[in-house]
Design a protein around this motif. Structure first.
Motif, PDB file in Angstrom:
ATOM      1  N   THR A 234      -8.987  -0.645   7.200  1.00 15.37           N
ATOM      2  CA  THR A 234      -9.514  -0.794   5.838  1.00 15.37           C
ATOM      3  C   THR A 234      -8.487  -1.451   4.910  1.00 15.37           C
ATOM      4  O   THR A 234      -8.814  -2.350   4.151  1.00 15.37           O
ATOM      5  CB  THR A 234      -9.924   0.581   5.259  1.00 15.37           C
ATOM      6  OG1 THR A 234     -10.876   1.173   6.131  1.00 15.37           O
ATOM      7  CG2 THR A 234     -10.514   0.440   3.864  1.00 15.37           C
ATOM      8  N   CYS A 235      -7.242  -0.981   4.972  1.00 16.02           N
ATOM      9  CA  CYS A 235      -6.217  -1.470   4.035  1.00 16.02           C
ATOM     10  C   CYS A 235      -5.215  -2.382   4.722  1.00 16.02           C
ATOM     11  O   CYS A 235      -4.201  -2.752   4.114  1.00 16.02           O
ATOM     12  CB  CYS A 235      -5.495  -0.297   3.377  1.00 16.02           C
ATOM     13  SG  CYS A 235      -4.596   0.738   4.561  1.00 16.02           S
TER      14      CYS A 235
ATOM     15  N   TRP B  10      -5.947   0.455  -1.016  1.00 12.84           N
ATOM     16  CA  TRP B  10      -7.169  -0.357  -1.103  1.00 12.84           C
ATOM     17  C   TRP B  10      -8.338   0.464  -1.624  1.00 12.84           C
ATOM     18  O   TRP B  10      -8.533   1.621  -1.223  1.00 12.84           O
ATOM     19  CB  TRP B  10      -7.566  -1.009   0.221  1.00 12.84           C
ATOM     20  CG  TRP B  10      -8.674  -2.008   0.020  1.00 12.84           C
ATOM     21  CD1 TRP B  10      -9.993  -1.865   0.364  1.00 12.84           C
ATOM     22  CD2 TRP B  10      -8.560  -3.278  -0.621  1.00 12.84           C
ATOM     23  NE1 TRP B  10     -10.698  -2.975  -0.024  1.00 12.84           N
ATOM     24  CE2 TRP B  10      -9.852  -3.854  -0.631  1.00 12.84           C
ATOM     25  CE3 TRP B  10      -7.503  -3.981  -1.198  1.00 12.84           C
ATOM     26  CZ2 TRP B  10     -10.106  -5.118  -1.192  1.00 12.84           C
ATOM     27  CZ3 TRP B  10      -7.751  -5.227  -1.746  1.00 12.84           C
ATOM     28  CH2 TRP B  10      -9.042  -5.783  -1.735  1.00 12.84           C
TER      29      TRP B  10
ATOM     30  N   GLY C  10      -3.072  -1.623   6.730  1.00 12.58           N
ATOM     31  CA  GLY C  10      -1.784  -0.936   6.904  1.00 12.58           C
ATOM     32  C   GLY C  10      -0.991  -0.730   5.636  1.00 12.58           C
ATOM     33  O   GLY C  10       0.109  -0.178   5.680  1.00 12.58           O
ATOM     34  N   ARG C  11      -1.560  -1.153   4.495  1.00  4.91           N
ATOM     35  CA  ARG C  11      -0.775  -1.037   3.259  1.00  4.91           C
ATOM     36  C   ARG C  11      -0.868   0.340   2.610  1.00  4.91           C
ATOM     37  O   ARG C  11      -0.029   0.698   1.804  1.00  4.91           O
ATOM     38  CB  ARG C  11      -1.258  -2.078   2.233  1.00  4.91           C
ATOM     39  CG  ARG C  11      -1.068  -3.494   2.667  1.00  4.91           C
ATOM     40  CD  ARG C  11      -1.512  -4.491   1.619  1.00  4.91           C
ATOM     41  NE  ARG C  11      -1.428  -5.816   2.190  1.00  4.91           N
ATOM     42  CZ  ARG C  11      -2.418  -6.449   2.810  1.00  4.91           C
ATOM     43  NH1 ARG C  11      -3.600  -5.869   2.906  1.00  4.91           N
ATOM     44  NH2 ARG C  11      -2.235  -7.638   3.333  1.00  4.91           N
TER      45      ARG C  11
END
Lengths: 357, 357
Positions: free
Chosen positions: A96-97, A103, A99-100
């Protein structure tokens, strides 16, 4: 022949410290994919180190190079990995993000607006070691800065902005003021034109960060953002400029640092600089937060002696970790003066041809 | 009356450095939620600092305390925030991975197995400053360690394991060997019993980390995992034990560090210790990676002088950042000897009553 030998040989050839575990990680990447740029991405090792490890394996018959530059394990290579208990790299990156960790679907709107507004952006050029991040990255970066309380109602200094973060920040409606200091006339003009057209609280000025910070910007900002060239000298200069621009304690800086152009030895030296000399705390290091859009000049600018390197990247392989630092109380301003320095070239840097040295 | 005044007053009262921005962040959390533990979580400030800031606001008529201990902005409080340009905290945490950057649906299976296997786990007790992480956290931690190449086919040392990470690691089928060193007899017994029943390559031994590391474990492991008590002394001892257990360069350590029990000043001092004295590189600091299940003894163990503090937490508010460090080449083992130290008490720690001092 063993992994230790390969590590030593690569260390000697590249002058970059290379451990047994470094070699293992490249091999672990290679067990997962045959594409050079994906191996660089998966192993997070300096570019030349990866190239020399692959070459060392090729010269020992552990891999073959396919017609398209694919790197394919031979049966001997498969056995070598299995004998040395080296396994294919695992991937648990959140889809979804990317890996950050940051989001929300609501950010898609800002992303779309950013794409529309910047459709005519200047292309990355080699002169200034440019390369810009994906839209997803730039919007996530804005969200990160906002989430940490460093954007809304704040003054943001952007040192170098081929990413056009300033425009994304302006479009978010959150910051009070954004100032871009940028060496590339094309970008200065572009950002000012967009800011004018869209009525954003953003302005850009031409600036070479080897010059001292313009006096009116000393101690003015709450937050800085930059993507330093990755020599220790350039990191020193960039941090000095950014921190000189901040008001003081509790203010924050954001920047990317790669594993591709910087070994962990360099990371350690840089971290010493941050926590000792600059007296800040590192609050976040987010792995592969920044994904760069592939730039046109890549293959022309790097070594051409290995066929497996001269292949067009099939993914946005160039990534960096996102650092956030925070200024502590007792912060002392550093002297604001010109600092000449070598910006782009060291043994670990990507822009490397033997004749550059 | 202004934010600066409040910062100074809180600094004086708590002996923890408190900046204007710290006060802003607590107020920003308070603009988002009326629940004390959620404010602590959102502002990421030491527990006592948050308590004293709220009290400072209460005594100035900026907030009222509701019957359930809710903290509610008064009209004066609303005006104060607006005058000082303090905005409600934003939240862009990725809902899929809870902000860790690590998650794949396939991990749900391991999570479910872990829950089934550990349904009869020992409860957290105050004696050893215990508190364990959520199942989602422990499984994500296993995935993180695996993704970074530090688990599959590797030897893992777990220093203190009320989280039962060793069992999750064993259930993943990845590590070659897991050794747990743990002071609590209940956990040593529990882990060994489960390992035997399930045939996992896991064993636990009783160990007080103030004692030297058992000789057979010096230089044996590829990876260590721990959750140190957060005094600088205890951090020093924990890192010494963990690093003494590692084989050498390229090996990695994983541990959590909170903002709730440690100010950024302490973070900086700890980071200096890591990069100077221990000569490692910090490769990751993942914000709020570790979520702790609320423990029974919380309200009985903390200050009872403020009504808004003595409320039952409505969320898993206690969180820590996940650190990963990597050993560089030229790594020198530290002397393996007993190190007496104060483990749990300092000004910033959670376990704090005036009469403890």
């Amino acid at each position: 022949m063993d992994v230790q030998q390969i590590a030593e040989q690569v260390h000697q050839k590249t002058q970059v410290e290379t451990t047994v575990r470094d070699v293992e990680k490249v091999m672990s990447g290679l067990a997962r994919t045959s594409h050079f740029w994906e191996i660089v991405c998966a192993s997070q090792k300096p570019f030349n180190v990866v190239a020399e490890i692959v070459e060392a394996m090729r010269s020992r018959g552990l891999v073959n190079i396919g017609e398209q530059g694919d790197i394919i394990l031979t049966p001997e290579g498969e056995k070598f990995l299995s004998d040395n208990r080296i396994f294919a790299k695992k991937d648990y990156t959140c889809p979804t993000c990317e890996g950050r960790g940051i989001w929300r679907e609501a950010l898609s709107e800002l992303a779309q607006k950013f794409d529309e507004v910047t459709v005519d952006r200047p292309e990355a050029i080699l002169d200034y070691d440019q390369g810009y991040v994906t839209t997803r990255t730039v919007v996530s970066r804005i969200a990160l800065i906002a989430e940490r309380g460093d954007l809304e109602g704040k003054k943001l200094l952007v040192l170098g902005d081929d990413d056009l973060l300033s425009i994304a920040a302006g479009l978010s409606g959150l910051p009070e003021e954004v100032v871009v200091l940028e060496i590339d006339d094309r970008l200065v003009e572009y950002i000012n034109k967009k800011a004018r057209e869209l009525g954003l609280p953003v302005k850009a000025e031409k600036y070479d960060f080897r010059d001292k910070l313009p006096e009116q910007y000393v101690g003015r900002f709450d937050t800085f953002n930059t993507d330093p060239p990755e020599t220790l000298e350039a990191l020193d200069v960039c941090m000095t400029r950014g921190l000189t621009g901040l008001r003081g304690e509790g203010c924050a800086g954001y920047f990317g640092l790669t594993r591709t152009e910087s070994s962990l030895k360099k990371w350690n030296l840089f971290q010493q600089m941050l926590v000792n000399k600059f007296n800040v705390a590192i609050t976040d290091i987010i792995h592969e937060f920044n994904h760069y859009v592939n730039w046109d000049y890549l293959l022309g600018s790097i070594r051409d002696d290995y066929a497996f390197v001269q292949v067009k990247p099939r993914l946005n392989w160039y990534r960096s970790s996102m650092y956030r630092i925070e200024v502590l109380s007792g912060f002392e301003k550093r002297e604001n003066k010109p600092m000449p320095c070598e910006l782009y070239i060291d043994e670990e840097a990507l822009i490397y041809k033997p004749d550059n040295k």
